[in-house]
Design a protein around this motif. Structure first.
Motif, PDB file in Angstrom:
ATOM      1  N   SER A 102      65.934 101.048  42.349  1.00 41.68           N
ATOM      2  CA  SER A 102      64.601 101.366  42.857  1.00 41.68           C
ATOM      3  C   SER A 102      64.648 101.617  44.357  1.00 41.68           C
ATOM      4  N   ARG A 107      68.941 102.839  32.869  1.00 42.14           N
ATOM      5  CA  ARG A 107      68.489 103.980  32.070  1.00 42.14           C
ATOM      6  C   ARG A 107      67.791 103.538  30.776  1.00 42.14           C
ATOM      7  N   GLU A 120      64.416 100.489  29.313  1.00 41.93           N
ATOM      8  CA  GLU A 120      63.089  99.946  29.607  1.00 41.93           C
ATOM      9  C   GLU A 120      63.049  99.093  30.871  1.00 41.93           C
ATOM     10  N   MET A 153      63.845 100.018  33.703  1.00 39.83           N
ATOM     11  CA  MET A 153      63.354 100.874  34.788  1.00 39.83           C
ATOM     12  C   MET A 153      61.830 100.782  34.929  1.00 39.83           C
ATOM     13  N   TYR A 154      61.152 100.426  33.843  1.00 41.48           N
ATOM     14  CA  TYR A 154      59.692 100.369  33.873  1.00 41.48           C
ATOM     15  C   TYR A 154      59.183  99.232  34.761  1.00 41.48           C
ATOM     16  N   LEU A 185      59.103 100.686  38.198  1.00 45.65           N
ATOM     17  CA  LEU A 185      58.015 101.641  38.376  1.00 45.65           C
ATOM     18  C   LEU A 185      56.665 100.940  38.547  1.00 45.65           C
ATOM     19  N   ASN A 228      61.049 109.089  37.992  1.00 49.54           N
ATOM     20  CA  ASN A 228      62.347 108.699  37.455  1.00 49.54           C
ATOM     21  C   ASN A 228      63.236 109.939  37.514  1.00 49.54           C
ATOM     22  N   PRO A 240      67.029 109.537  34.479  1.00 47.33           N
ATOM     23  CA  PRO A 240      66.755 108.658  33.350  1.00 47.33           C
ATOM     24  C   PRO A 240      67.889 108.716  32.333  1.00 47.33           C
ATOM     25  N   GLN A 280      62.176 107.491  27.433  1.00 53.12           N
ATOM     26  CA  GLN A 280      62.241 107.453  28.890  1.00 53.12           C
ATOM     27  C   GLN A 280      61.209 108.375  29.522  1.00 53.12           C
ATOM     28  N   SER A 325      58.457 106.136  31.293  1.00 52.88           N
ATOM     29  CA  SER A 325      58.537 106.146  32.761  1.00 52.88           C
ATOM     30  C   SER A 325      57.214 106.569  33.381  1.00 52.88           C
ATOM     31  N   GLY A 344      55.282 106.178  36.900  1.00 53.80           N
ATOM     32  CA  GLY A 344      55.955 107.344  37.459  1.00 53.80           C
ATOM     33  C   GLY A 344      55.098 108.584  37.385  1.00 53.80           C
ATOM     34  N   HIS A 355      58.758 113.605  36.141  1.00 58.63           N
ATOM     35  CA  HIS A 355      59.925 113.104  35.431  1.00 58.63           C
ATOM     36  C   HIS A 355      61.012 114.178  35.438  1.00 58.63           C
TER      37      HIS A 355
END
Length: 577
Positions: free
Chosen positions: A337, A360, A362, A364-365, A368, A382, A385, A407, A411, A416, A420
């Motif tokens: 991040s 790459r 969940e 990553m959420y 975000l 993202n 991803p 994703q 995302s 996001g 994307h």
């Protein structure tokens, strides 16, 4: 008769004047010839131009060396009317100093703006989203073609990719893409030297179509103090193609693996010159600029941070802000991040946040949502991803296409809202899997096959879903962790309007039980519509009612073997809210 001749003459002059006028958002290039001789014009000349417009606009723009004694500046009128420019007197070169001129700009028509949205003006942040200068929402819908500027995607002919540059991006445009992730150059992957970092089988591919390298090669190594203008002249036509066809590049300077930070002081200092050069040459276009492509291993970050900060500090001394010439968004790809890395160390570097590469999936959420809820608010994307051809971050029971959809929608709905990027297999020219031993099958590398594999055209449907006229996505906030009855560990996703009642967009992951949306107004009717993530379009609209506690239970999906998006709207809510 005399009056007629005068009228004709005036008309001719008017037509000639209009013919020589540029359009708003069209590049007007001005050239200069240096009077002095320089050992290295790339390093020795620091020429800036001030551009002034009819509405009080003022832009400070760097010029770039284009070989020999030639320098150029690329000017853009952002409003109709008369514009003037001047070079000042900072270089002490009679051929460059105290030059001035003017030109007129005419407004683009609505038809032209529809044909090419870049005519709407430079993109800019608007809270947690992006928009063109005229206020039209911009949702970054990008393909990942890191090597688009190299001979891998050649101009008007098939090459290593099996398709020409124009044919590839014409198809992506037809599919609804409006962006592309691209790395400006690959200095250490242009020779067979020991400092090259890619697999030997693909070394030497990331050069121009005529075999040119971005920097001069000295003793089989890139010399960062000596740029090669002829290489960039070949890149010019590709950047112009993007601009003319409505694409907004996510333009990155170099990939983090370049050994630049380990070179001599003079070589490291030249990163600032390189930054200036990229901005001077391509800052006339709509873009998102990334100071660096940092995509793995924390150890490289401390070495690169001073180089990026020095480049930013230099720009700040020139224009007072460190911004790009026309205020285009800046970011820096983060291994994880950007909020937890670049923004923590130097928040002035960023106008836009990103998450990338690490995990790459969940996880990553979480980043975000954290970005969305941070202050000051900035858009997030993202940018790297899940790559469908590379099984990193896979969820059991889902194929690569379903993971990519997960994703995409997950995302965006988790914060996001800037857009994307679609990820593909070629990753800048790699020909082997991550184990560096197993070759990637030819039809799974990013060639013409990428246009149809993994249902990548679904990115266009994602954009349609977000920008649908039945709601205003700019009013959304991420709500997977606050308004879903059970997200099943972020397998389902939700974003709800900031008033917590008007509408919400969601994503239902195949293989996980249907759930509910909670904390809505009790005993109210909502229109529930499923969204086809593979083919686009709303279907199976029904009316659902919240219970006494304000919980709305999903109806069953139209097909339990697929992923689905959905929208709920308070019944009788006016369109666009």
């Amino acid at each position: 008769m005399k009056n007629i001749r005068i009228a004709i003459s005036l008309l001719f002059c008017l037509v000639a004047s209009v013919a020589h006028a540029v359009e708003v958002m069209e590049v007007h290039e001005v050239g200069f010839n240096a009077s002095k001789k320089y050992d290295n014009p790339y390093l020795d000349v620091d020429l800036w131009v001030t551009l002034s417009g009819p509405r009080g606009e003022t832009y400070h723009l760097p010029a770039f060396w284009d070989g020999g004694d030639r320098f150029r500046v690329r000017l853009v009128a952002t409003s109709p009317g008369k514009w003037s420019w001047s070079t000042g007197a900072a270089t002490n070169d009679p051929g460059l100093d105290n030059k001035s001129g003017s030109f007129s700009a005419i407004a683009a028509t609505e038809a032209q703006k529809k044909q090419n949205p870049n005519r709407r003006g430079f993109i800019r942040p608007r809270g947690t989203t992006l928009e063109y200068a005229d206020g039209t929402p911009f949702f970054f819908t990008a393909d990942t073609v890191w090597v688009a500027f190299t001979k891998i995607f050649p101009w008007q002919r098939e090459g290593i990719a099996g398709i020409s540059f124009q044919d590839y991006f014409a198809e992506r445009k037809r599919q609804g893409f409006n962006g592309v992730n691209v790395i400006a150059s690959y200095p250490t992957d242009t020779t067979e030297s020991a400092e090259a970092v890619w697999a030997r089988e693909v070394r030497g591919q990331k050069i121009s179509e005529t075999g040119l390298t971005p920097f001069k090669i000295v003793s089989d190594q890139a010399d960062y103090t000596q740029i090669n203008p002829e290489y960039w002249q070949e890149t010019d036509k590709k950047m112009k193609y993007f601009s003319d066809n409505g694409f907004v590049p996510f333009l990155e300077s170099v990939r983090r693996h370049e050994i630049w930070p380990r070179k001599s002081t003079a070589q490291k200092n030249a990163f600032t010159n390189y930054t200036r050069y990229l901005i001077a040459r391509y800052g006339c276009y709509n873009m998102i600029y990334s100071w660096l492509h940092w995509d793995t291993v924390n150890q490289v970050y401390p070495d690169w941070l001073p180089l990026v900060e020095n480049a930013h500090a230099y720009l700040k001394t020139k224009n007072g802000t460190g911004q790009l010439p026309y205020g285009q968004p800046r970011t820096a790809m983060a291994y994880g991040s950007s909020l937890q890395t670049w923004a923590k160390d130097d928040p002035e570097l960023l106008d836009l946040h990103n998450v990338s590469n690490k995990y790459r999936d969940e996880r990553m959420y979480l980043w975000l949502r954290e970005i969305f809820r941070s202050s000051p608010q900035r858009p997030a994307i993202n940018v790297e991803p899940y790559y469908p051809a590379v099984p990193v971050g896979s969820v059991e029971g889902l194929d690569s296409t379903e993971m990519a959809q997960f994703q995409m929608y997950g995302s965006v709905l988790n914060g996001g809202f800037g857009g994307h990027a679609w990820g593909d297999a070629y990753f800048g020219g790699i020909a082997f899997w991550i184990d560096k031993k197993t070759p990637i099958p030819v039809d799974e590398r990013q060639q013409k096959h990428a246009l149809t594999k993994w249902k990548s055209a679904g990115m266009g449907h994602l954009k349609d879903f977000v920008l649908d006229e039945g709601h205003d996505y700019r009013l959304l906030k991420p709500a997977s962790d606050t308004h879903l009855g059970d997200s099943h560990g972020d397998m389902h996703a939700l974003a709800i309007s900031k008033d917590n009642k008007s509408f919400a967009l969601g994503f239902c992951m195949k293989g996980f039980p249907v759930t509910s949306v909670k904390e809505l107004p009790p005993n109210r009717e909502y229109q529930f519509e499923w969204w086809n993530v593979e083919d686009g379009g709303w279907q199976a609209s029904t009316i659902c009612k919240t219970d006494d506690s304000g919980t709305l239970t999903w109806p069953n999906t139209p097909d339990a073997t697929r992923n689905w998006g959905y929208r709920i709207r308070l019944k009788d809510l006016p369109e666009g809210n």
